[in-house]
Scaffold this active site. Structure first.
Site, PDB file in Angstrom:
ATOM      1  N   ASP A 152      24.249  39.739  67.257  1.00  0.00           N
ATOM      2  CA  ASP A 152      24.406  39.233  68.624  1.00  0.00           C
ATOM      3  C   ASP A 152      25.241  37.959  68.646  1.00  0.00           C
ATOM      4  O   ASP A 152      24.933  36.979  67.956  1.00  0.00           O
ATOM      5  CB  ASP A 152      23.035  38.965  69.243  1.00  0.00           C
ATOM      6  N   ASP A 207      26.287  38.453  61.237  1.00  0.00           N
ATOM      7  CA  ASP A 207      25.242  38.423  62.249  1.00  0.00           C
ATOM      8  C   ASP A 207      25.637  39.445  63.322  1.00  0.00           C
ATOM      9  O   ASP A 207      26.799  39.882  63.378  1.00  0.00           O
ATOM     10  CB  ASP A 207      25.155  37.013  62.838  1.00  0.00           C
TER      11      ASP A 207
END
Length: 223
Positions: free
Chosen positions: A19, A17
């Site tokens: 952020d 991922d």
């Protein structure tokens, strides 16, 4: 984490991922989304902010059920605001070294951000862009649906069961679980303890990578 559940296990690929996992964009996200929520009189801004991370903008807006809202237009306005604000965007500690050590074609970034925003944040954080970058535009159903991680594994040519997903948010963790991947949780930006059965670590500073091509990728403890 190197001493936990995944110690000694070899993986075909790592899926990250963005952020909160490799990029700390929390300051920007909080500024933009909290201002938007207050503007639109969201009933419980604090609860909304606690649960909105890792989810595509359109889905965050849609789940609020606000009357008179043009969801696509609001999502576009939020994205523009996020792209204009890169103040405070930083790499998670150790992420640059860790990502730079990964073999080309053995890792991907899988984010709920649109591609333009993802590229802007990666550049602001000084992080590399992998060959496979799955963004919001690439799937019909965002996290917590598994589509994005399944697509990343497919594009890398690695079975999802041989992938380790690095995540920080509940929606992303659920997506990885639904896809059938192993999961590691990054807690660098967490303000509260996240209850999870998966191994977790604060940042990449104490991790080292052992790349045994063609056997795969596994962790070691940094000296």
């Amino acid at each position: 984490m190197a001493d936990g559940f995944h110690a000694g296990r070899t993986f075909g690929a790592f899926l990250f991922d963005m952020d909160g996992t490799i990029v700390n964009s929390l300051a920007v996200v909080n500024r933009v989304w909290s201002a938007w929520a207050r503007k639109h009189n969201v009933a419980d801004v604090e609860e909304f902010m606690r649960t909105m991370h890792g989810i595509r903008a359109v889905e965050n807006i849609r789940r609020l059920g606000l009357p008179g809202i043009e969801i696509e237009r609001e999502a576009e306005a939020i994205t523009i605001a996020e792209m204009e604000d890169v103040d405070g965007i930083l790499p998670i500690e150790g992420a640059l070294a860790f990502l730079s050590a990964l073999p080309e074609g053995r890792w991907a970034i899988v984010t709920s951000a649109i591609r333009e925003l993802a590229l802007k944040r990666l550049a602001a954080a000084g992080l590399p862009v992998p060959r496979v970058l799955v963004t919001a535009e690439d799937v019909a159903h965002g996290k917590p649906a598994p589509d994005c991680f399944l697509l990343a594994a497919e594009r890398l040519g690695v079975p999802i069961g041989d992938c380790l997903v690095f995540e920080d948010a509940p929606a992303g963790i659920k997506a990885a679980e639904a896809a059938g991947a192993a999961v590691a949780v990054v807690t660098a930006t967490h303000s509260h303890v996240l209850e999870t059965p998966h191994p977790s670590f604060a940042d990449y500073g104490r991790l080292s990578l052992v790349a045994n091509e063609p056997d795969g990728l596994r962790f070691g403890r940094a000296a």
